[in-house]
Design a protein around this motif. Structure first.
Motif, PDB file in Angstrom:
ATOM      1  N   UNK A 139     -20.001  55.506  67.941  1.00 49.29           N
ATOM      2  CA  UNK A 139     -19.767  55.162  69.346  1.00 49.29           C
ATOM      3  C   UNK A 139     -20.458  56.173  70.257  1.00 49.29           C
ATOM      4  N   UNK A 140     -20.320  57.455  69.947  1.00 50.47           N
ATOM      5  CA  UNK A 140     -20.942  58.484  70.768  1.00 50.47           C
ATOM      6  C   UNK A 140     -22.466  58.442  70.690  1.00 50.47           C
ATOM      7  N   UNK A 141     -23.007  58.135  69.491  1.00 50.72           N
ATOM      8  CA  UNK A 141     -24.453  58.142  69.303  1.00 50.72           C
ATOM      9  C   UNK A 141     -25.118  56.868  69.818  1.00 50.72           C
ATOM     10  N   UNK A 142     -24.490  55.723  69.552  1.00 49.52           N
ATOM     11  CA  UNK A 142     -25.146  54.435  69.795  1.00 49.52           C
ATOM     12  C   UNK A 142     -24.738  53.778  71.104  1.00 49.52           C
ATOM     13  N   UNK A 143     -23.705  54.303  71.744  1.00 48.84           N
ATOM     14  CA  UNK A 143     -23.237  53.709  73.008  1.00 48.84           C
ATOM     15  C   UNK A 143     -23.169  54.788  74.096  1.00 48.84           C
ATOM     16  N   UNK A 144     -24.320  55.313  74.507  1.00 43.35           N
ATOM     17  CA  UNK A 144     -24.325  56.430  75.460  1.00 43.35           C
ATOM     18  C   UNK A 144     -24.109  56.026  76.916  1.00 43.35           C
ATOM     19  N   UNK A 145     -24.189  54.719  77.224  1.00 45.56           N
ATOM     20  CA  UNK A 145     -24.058  54.296  78.611  1.00 45.56           C
ATOM     21  C   UNK A 145     -22.952  53.260  78.752  1.00 45.56           C
ATOM     22  N   UNK A 146     -22.580  52.982  79.997  1.00 45.93           N
ATOM     23  CA  UNK A 146     -21.453  52.097  80.279  1.00 45.93           C
ATOM     24  C   UNK A 146     -21.726  50.666  79.818  1.00 45.93           C
ATOM     25  N   UNK A 147     -22.980  50.220  79.882  1.00 46.53           N
ATOM     26  CA  UNK A 147     -23.310  48.844  79.469  1.00 46.53           C
ATOM     27  C   UNK A 147     -22.987  48.627  78.003  1.00 46.53           C
ATOM     28  N   UNK A 148     -23.453  49.538  77.151  1.00 45.26           N
ATOM     29  CA  UNK A 148     -23.216  49.382  75.728  1.00 45.26           C
ATOM     30  C   UNK A 148     -21.745  49.620  75.359  1.00 45.26           C
ATOM     31  N   UNK A 149     -21.086  50.479  76.079  1.00 47.09           N
ATOM     32  CA  UNK A 149     -19.658  50.698  75.801  1.00 47.09           C
ATOM     33  C   UNK A 149     -18.836  49.454  76.146  1.00 47.09           C
ATOM     34  N   UNK A 150     -19.185  48.807  77.245  1.00 44.22           N
ATOM     35  CA  UNK A 150     -18.490  47.565  77.604  1.00 44.22           C
ATOM     36  C   UNK A 150     -18.795  46.457  76.593  1.00 44.22           C
ATOM     37  N   UNK A 151     -20.038  46.416  76.095  1.00 44.15           N
ATOM     38  CA  UNK A 151     -20.390  45.422  75.087  1.00 44.15           C
ATOM     39  C   UNK A 151     -19.608  45.666  73.803  1.00 44.15           C
ATOM     40  N   UNK A 152     -19.481  46.930  73.419  1.00 46.63           N
ATOM     41  CA  UNK A 152     -18.679  47.279  72.241  1.00 46.63           C
ATOM     42  C   UNK A 152     -17.231  46.826  72.413  1.00 46.63           C
ATOM     43  N   UNK A 153     -16.664  47.097  73.581  1.00 53.32           N
ATOM     44  CA  UNK A 153     -15.277  46.708  73.851  1.00 53.32           C
ATOM     45  C   UNK A 153     -15.120  45.195  73.818  1.00 53.32           C
ATOM     46  N   UNK A 154     -16.088  44.466  74.387  1.00 49.32           N
ATOM     47  CA  UNK A 154     -16.007  43.004  74.409  1.00 49.32           C
ATOM     48  C   UNK A 154     -16.060  42.430  73.000  1.00 49.32           C
ATOM     49  N   UNK A 155     -16.952  42.959  72.160  1.00 50.77           N
ATOM     50  CA  UNK A 155     -17.056  42.480  70.781  1.00 50.77           C
ATOM     51  C   UNK A 155     -15.772  42.784  70.012  1.00 50.77           C
ATOM     52  N   UNK A 156     -15.244  43.982  70.180  1.00 50.25           N
ATOM     53  CA  UNK A 156     -14.012  44.348  69.490  1.00 50.25           C
ATOM     54  C   UNK A 156     -12.874  43.403  69.872  1.00 50.25           C
TER      55      UNK A 156
END
Length: 401
Positions: A139-156
């Motif tokens: 998560x820290x390495x591959x999701x450094x910005x808010x866009x990718x973090x929100x995408x991760x949360x949506x998929x989860x």
């Protein structure tokens, strides 16, 4: 700047085998945990590939049918030491589980006592610690910005509410589309590309072999013995998305429904496959030993094992040179950024259900798994030490309570 480390000359075939043999003996917890062990050992410790290269391999294997963790291991061996390295990675990672699975099935009745149940529960706590470490690190390495973090949360969130064989594949596909649209990346730098030593033409030949074998096994029937074993297990390996937990019910229809293996025998082996380290696809070796063939059980084991893994490995081999040809493009970089965020979301969803939901039943379990996580994350201890810690604490708790 990260350095490219996937040079074939840097590691001998035997070294690849030795590394994956260790992983095959200690990687408990199923495919998600295996990917966590690979990252810890081969990205962080031995630095065979960097984080960006590893994430590309994850993305490629998520798109393909077959055992994702074994496919990633096969690809890592291929990049590190050529085709013999790929084969040695497969043998090293799979051999312990083949031996242990057959032996485990024979002693399964003796593990029904409290200590046996506690030991298996301890292995579940190991999985909690290992996967938590991997999810947090990725998560820290591959999701450094808010866009990718929100995408991760949506998929989860989507995967927690939608339980389907195709949901993970759909999540990866959506991640790629969202990445192209939202995750604007620079072109992939040379040191982050995946370099293979063979051409797209050879990759096309591998895909042709995959297709010809699939058509032959789907269209040709009426054979017995080794051909039947090859047919059953190749079709399973070629058509299943989602790894070991999905392929086991499919195999039950093929071998129990046709009377080749008894239901009680299948269930005993199914239970054993949940507790062994290494790939769950090794369950094929157990079934191959039980299916009667004139040539004897050894050949049955060999054919079942080879043909369930073969389609996934052919597809990985076919995909790598194609990916190498397009991976430097900005669109591909954008897609991979989105896929990586989706993969982290998939791992996070699996971490919660079924890993946490099946392993954590008390505050004591939380403490044991939490200390294991701290050992990995902050003190950089070996996962093997975490295995001993969690099993010992689980058995100690069972003895006193």
């Amino acid at each position: 700047m990260e350095t490219s480390v996937n040079s074939n000359s840097k590691t001998s075939v035997f070294s690849v085998f030795k590394t994956f043999l260790k992983l095959g003996l200690t990687s408990f917890g199923g495919p998600v945990a295996h990917l966590s062990y690979f990252r810890k050992e081969l990205v962080e410790r031995q630095k065979w590939v960097n984080e960006n290269q590893y994430s590309q391999l994850l993305a490629i294997c998520q798109f393909l049918p077959g055992p994702a963790s074994s496919q990633v291991g096969f690809a890592l061996g291929l990049l590190r030491a050529g085709w013999f390295g790929a084969i040695s990675a497969f043998i090293g990672f799979t051999l312990p589980s083949v031996i242990l699975l057959i032996a485990f099935a024979s002693i399964l009745p003796y593990l029904s006592g409290e200590m046996g149940i506690a030991a298996i529960h301890g292995l579940k706590l190991v999985t909690c610690a290992v996967v938590a470490d991997a999810v947090w690190g990725m998560f820290n390495k591959l999701c450094p910005d808010i866009t990718r973090r929100l995408l991760t949360l949506a998929v989860m969130c989507m995967l927690l509410f939608v339980d389907s064989t195709w949901s993970q594949m759909f999540a990866v596909f959506v991640g790629a589309l969202m990445g192209i649209w939202l995750c604007k990346q620079p072109e992939v730098e040379t040191e982050n590309t995946i370099n293979v030593h063979y051409s797209k033409k050879f990759g096309l030949m591998l895909f042709t072999i995959f297709t010809v074998l699939l058509l032959m096994f789907m269209l040709v029937g009426g054979h017995d013995g080794l051909f039947t074993i090859a047919q059953i297990f190749y079709n399973a390996g070629a058509l299943v998305f989602g790894g070991g937990h999905v392929v086991l019910p499919l195999l039950q229809d093929s071998v129990v429904g046709t009377g080749l293996v008894g239901n009680e025998q299948f269930i005993a082996g199914y239970g054993a496959s949940q507790a062994i380290p290494g790939p769950m696809f090794a369950f094929a070796a157990y079934l191959g030993a039980l299916i009667p063939v004139e040539q004897g059980p050894f050949l049955g084991v060999f054919v079942a094992l080879i043909f369930i893994f073969l389609p996934g490995f052919l597809l990985v081999g076919a995909a790598l040179p194609l990916w190498q040809a397009v991976s430097h493009r900005r669109t591909a970089a954008n897609a991979i950024a989105g896929v990586n965020a989706a993969v982290v979301g998939i791992l996070a969803a699996v971490f919660y259900d079924p890993i946490l939901t099946s392993a954590i039943s008390s505050l004591f379990d939380v403490a044991v798994a939490g200390i294991g996580f701290i050992m990995l994350m902050y003190f950089k201890r070996s996962p093997l030490l975490v295995v001993f810690w969690c099993i010992a604490m689980s058995m100690l708790s069972s003895y006193f309570y």
